[in-house]
Structures are given as structure tokens and as C-alpha cells.
Design a protein around this motif. Sequence first.
Motif, PDB file in Angstrom:
ATOM      1  N   THR A  98       7.015   8.540   0.907  1.00  0.00           N
ATOM      2  CA  THR A  98       7.140   7.521  -0.304  1.00  0.00           C
ATOM      3  C   THR A  98       6.999   6.118   0.057  1.00  0.00           C
ATOM      4  O   THR A  98       7.209   5.852   1.191  1.00  0.00           O
ATOM      5  CB  THR A  98       8.607   7.976  -0.912  1.00  0.00           C
ATOM      6  OG1 THR A  98       8.797   9.089  -1.165  1.00  0.00           O
ATOM      7  CG2 THR A  98       8.814   7.056  -2.092  1.00  0.00           C
ATOM      8  N   THR A  99       6.483   5.245  -0.774  1.00  0.00           N
ATOM      9  CA  THR A  99       6.317   3.752  -0.416  1.00  0.00           C
ATOM     10  C   THR A  99       7.697   3.278  -0.591  1.00  0.00           C
ATOM     11  O   THR A  99       8.430   3.487  -1.665  1.00  0.00           O
ATOM     12  CB  THR A  99       5.355   3.235  -1.413  1.00  0.00           C
ATOM     13  OG1 THR A  99       4.212   3.785  -1.368  1.00  0.00           O
ATOM     14  CG2 THR A  99       5.201   1.644  -1.032  1.00  0.00           C
ATOM     15  N   TYR A 119       0.859  -1.392   0.085  1.00  0.00           N
ATOM     16  CA  TYR A 119       0.179   0.131  -0.142  1.00  0.00           C
ATOM     17  C   TYR A 119       0.902   1.256  -0.061  1.00  0.00           C
ATOM     18  O   TYR A 119       1.927   1.217   0.418  1.00  0.00           O
ATOM     19  CB  TYR A 119      -0.947  -0.024   1.209  1.00  0.00           C
ATOM     20  CG  TYR A 119      -1.993  -1.068   1.177  1.00  0.00           C
ATOM     21  CD1 TYR A 119      -3.293  -0.890   0.520  1.00  0.00           C
ATOM     22  CD2 TYR A 119      -1.466  -2.477   1.484  1.00  0.00           C
ATOM     23  CE1 TYR A 119      -4.261  -1.916   0.347  1.00  0.00           C
ATOM     24  CE2 TYR A 119      -2.570  -3.454   1.266  1.00  0.00           C
ATOM     25  CZ  TYR A 119      -3.770  -3.113   0.788  1.00  0.00           C
ATOM     26  OH  TYR A 119      -4.889  -3.936   0.571  1.00  0.00           O
ATOM     27  N   GLU A 120       0.188   2.313  -0.451  1.00  0.00           N
ATOM     28  CA  GLU A 120       0.584   3.482  -0.321  1.00  0.00           C
ATOM     29  C   GLU A 120       1.359   4.016   0.973  1.00  0.00           C
ATOM     30  O   GLU A 120       0.719   3.609   2.034  1.00  0.00           O
ATOM     31  CB  GLU A 120      -0.161   4.782  -0.975  1.00  0.00           C
ATOM     32  CG  GLU A 120       0.467   5.688  -1.730  1.00  0.00           C
ATOM     33  CD  GLU A 120      -0.429   6.434  -2.586  1.00  0.00           C
ATOM     34  OE1 GLU A 120      -0.251   7.828  -2.838  1.00  0.00           O
ATOM     35  OE2 GLU A 120      -1.556   5.733  -2.975  1.00  0.00           O
ATOM     36  N   ARG A 121       2.452   4.654   0.889  1.00  0.00           N
ATOM     37  CA  ARG A 121       3.076   4.984   2.160  1.00  0.00           C
ATOM     38  C   ARG A 121       3.708   3.914   3.091  1.00  0.00           C
ATOM     39  O   ARG A 121       4.099   4.306   4.301  1.00  0.00           O
ATOM     40  CB  ARG A 121       2.253   6.189   3.117  1.00  0.00           C
ATOM     41  CG  ARG A 121       1.859   7.310   2.375  1.00  0.00           C
ATOM     42  CD  ARG A 121       0.753   8.076   3.322  1.00  0.00           C
ATOM     43  NE  ARG A 121       1.732   8.856   4.324  1.00  0.00           N
ATOM     44  CZ  ARG A 121       2.115  10.174   3.803  1.00  0.00           C
ATOM     45  NH1 ARG A 121       1.570  10.697   2.939  1.00  0.00           N
ATOM     46  NH2 ARG A 121       2.892  10.716   4.693  1.00  0.00           N
ATOM     47  N   GLU A 122       3.690   2.702   2.681  1.00  0.00           N
ATOM     48  CA  GLU A 122       4.133   1.590   3.474  1.00  0.00           C
ATOM     49  C   GLU A 122       5.568   1.550   3.633  1.00  0.00           C
ATOM     50  O   GLU A 122       6.356   1.970   2.435  1.00  0.00           O
ATOM     51  CB  GLU A 122       3.498   0.202   2.806  1.00  0.00           C
ATOM     52  CG  GLU A 122       2.399  -0.159   3.464  1.00  0.00           C
ATOM     53  CD  GLU A 122       2.446  -1.864   3.473  1.00  0.00           C
ATOM     54  OE1 GLU A 122       3.027  -2.377   4.441  1.00  0.00           O
ATOM     55  OE2 GLU A 122       1.892  -2.268   2.723  1.00  0.00           O
ATOM     56  N   GLN A 168      11.467   8.233   5.106  1.00  0.00           N
ATOM     57  CA  GLN A 168      10.057   7.756   4.579  1.00  0.00           C
ATOM     58  C   GLN A 168       9.025   8.464   5.137  1.00  0.00           C
ATOM     59  O   GLN A 168       8.219   8.744   4.287  1.00  0.00           O
ATOM     60  CB  GLN A 168      10.069   6.094   4.843  1.00  0.00           C
ATOM     61  CG  GLN A 168       9.165   5.302   4.145  1.00  0.00           C
ATOM     62  CD  GLN A 168       7.741   5.423   4.744  1.00  0.00           C
ATOM     63  OE1 GLN A 168       7.780   5.494   5.715  1.00  0.00           O
ATOM     64  NE2 GLN A 168       6.952   4.761   3.971  1.00  0.00           N
ATOM     65  N   LEU A 221       7.585   5.116  -5.798  1.00  0.00           N
ATOM     66  CA  LEU A 221       8.018   3.677  -4.827  1.00  0.00           C
ATOM     67  C   LEU A 221       9.719   3.823  -4.935  1.00  0.00           C
ATOM     68  O   LEU A 221      10.174   4.153  -6.045  1.00  0.00           O
ATOM     69  CB  LEU A 221       7.549   2.512  -5.860  1.00  0.00           C
ATOM     70  CG  LEU A 221       8.174   1.098  -5.310  1.00  0.00           C
ATOM     71  CD1 LEU A 221       7.620   0.877  -4.007  1.00  0.00           C
ATOM     72  CD2 LEU A 221       7.658   0.041  -6.472  1.00  0.00           C
TER      73      LEU A 221
END
Length: 374
Positions: free
Chosen positions: A199-200, A41-44, A194, A168
Amino acid sequence: MGEKVFAPWTDPNETPLIQFKNVTKRFGEFTAIDNQTFDIYEREFFALLGPSGCGKTTMMRMLAGFEAPSEGTILLGGQDIAPIPPNKRAVNMMFQSYALFPHLSIWENIAFGLKRDGLPKEQIAARVEEMLKLTRLEKFARRKPHQCSGGQRQRVALARSLAKAPKLLLLDEPLGALDAKLRQDTQFELMDIQEKTGTTFVIVTHDQEEAMTVASRVAVMDHGKIIQADTPARIYEMPGSVYVADFIGDVNIIEGRATPAGDGYDIAFAEGEPALHAKSDKKLQAGSTAYLAIRPEKVRISTERPDDLPNVVRGKILDIAYLGNLSTYHVRLPNGQIIKSQTANTRRLSNRPFTWEDEVWLGWTDTAAVLLEG
């Protein structure tokens, strides 16, 4: 109200940023990735963790575009990335070697990709300054890479990778070249950066402690398959298999035969030893092989038999590892099995009541052990 916990993977309405759908990758006869389906997922901050040759680097190289899946699809933001060449993807990769240009200054290294994209000068300058600030390298902008320490070069590589604001960022063993103390500091720096950029991040590492420190979720891999992908806490406390329990941290694994009893199972593990009891809602066949995974810090060691614990075994101290803040006792049971017990040394000079060859009791609660199937 507490802060909202970041766990998009628990929300069915969240759309994943990356979707692997039945992805297989073969090199000749060898299957490197074996029919894998999972989401990021986004921001992971997602960690691929496993021993050498488990497929984690292949997974990353497919995301970067250096390899194409033999079967299945990889979607980024809902789009199949297979036809998109590496330099056109909203993906950047930071290599273990950092791959900095030795003849260019730190400033020029960070600006390199932006210049190649033909951005206007002011925009490049503003973005490079932003990246220098983010990675705390403002003072080093005019230096060449060889005039920087390993930790600084690592931050330059990170700044350069983030300069183009990729959706990513892939990090291949990014802290491999750093010494232990610096690694630890850099782990927290990475998490901070991060978080700030949103950003992922997908990191490949074989260092379990690193994965457990930085990641929102850890995917433990073996032979081209993700065995379990979960939060660090769940992987540690609730491993789904003996492989995962054994791979992460220190653990005692006791093998035995399971018999349903009360709120769980009794495990017969040795002649003449009382059965051990574990609470569990797993469905196991009576008499089937089962494993108890117990973390050493959950095993209490004492000279007297504890009356308040349902699981008690007796043994002899074989070894003591003193780690400053912790002591780990290796205790041999009559059947030859070694059980580790770990205690915190809270007093300055711990007058250790136990020494080698001592007979001791070990005990744990019925929820301390995770029951795993054979």
C-alpha cells in the motif's frame, strides 16, 4: 546483480499514483498550501515533514477528502478526486487518536468498515484474520481497546485502516502517543507492514528522525510549500537550502563571502581567519553571500594541527555533550562562532583527550561541506 533499487520517481515512464497539480488551499485570507505540484508513486512511503502550521496536515486532509483545493487538481490513479466523497475514495486515514470504538472488541473494530460495506461473512472473517496476523494481534482479538497497551491500540488502528485494502493510507502523526523506545520499534513495524501490503503510505510528522527512518522520500515543508522532496540520504547529505540543512539533524552553518577558486569556492567568513574551501559546481556570483553546511560528524577534532585537511580552524572547547556512543564538542572560534564536532566513542572507557577550555584544532575535507546560496 544487486537488488533493483526502488526509485520510481527517477523513471520517466512511471505513472504517479497521486498527482498534485498547481494546488492552492486558502482559508479566508490565509494561504495554507501555495501552488504546489508534485507526485507520489505507488508503493511509496512518503513523509510530509515540517513545523506546526507548515501545511502538511492540510495536504493530507485534501487527499482524504475532508478539504477541497481552492485551486488546482489532485489526481489519484489519473482521476480527479475532488468530486469523490471521502467514503468512496480508495483512501483511508489513520488518526493520531486512533479513534477506536471502545465498546467493540479488537476483532469487531477491524471488521467494522467491511461490515458496513456489506461484504459476506466468510470474506469478512478471512480478511480480519489476515489483518490480525499482519499486525501480530491474533492473541488479542477478543479484547476491548482499553485492555490493550498503546502500542497494541496503534496496531489495531492500522489493521482497521488496511482492512479495506485502500490504494492509499494516510497516517497523521501515527506514533505521537507512544514513548520513545516503542516509537522506534513501531517505526520498523510500520515499514514492514507497508512493504508486505504494497500500500502507498503518506505520513505526516514533525519528527525528523521518524521521517528519515521510515520514508522512501521526505518532503520538507515550510509556509505551504514543499522546499525539497528527496530520499532521506540526499536530504541529509545534499540539502538544497539552509532551511532544509538546518531542519534535518545537527548541522554547522557558516556564513561568508564566496570567491570562485579552483574546483569550487573560497569562503571568507571572519577577520583574520583563513578562507575555507568547498568543492562545488554551483554557479555563484563572486562576493555573494554563501553558506557552508557541515555535519558535526564530518568535523575532525584534534590537539595538533592536522596537515592532511584543507580546512582548518582553531578554537576553544566550550561544552561537551556525552551521549554514550557519541561525544559532541562545542568549540568556540575567535570570532565567537560555535562549531560542533562529533566523534564516536569506540572504546569502552574513552580516555577523552579533550576537556573544557582546551584549545583544539577542527578540520574537514573540501567535500564535507555543502555550499548553499544566500
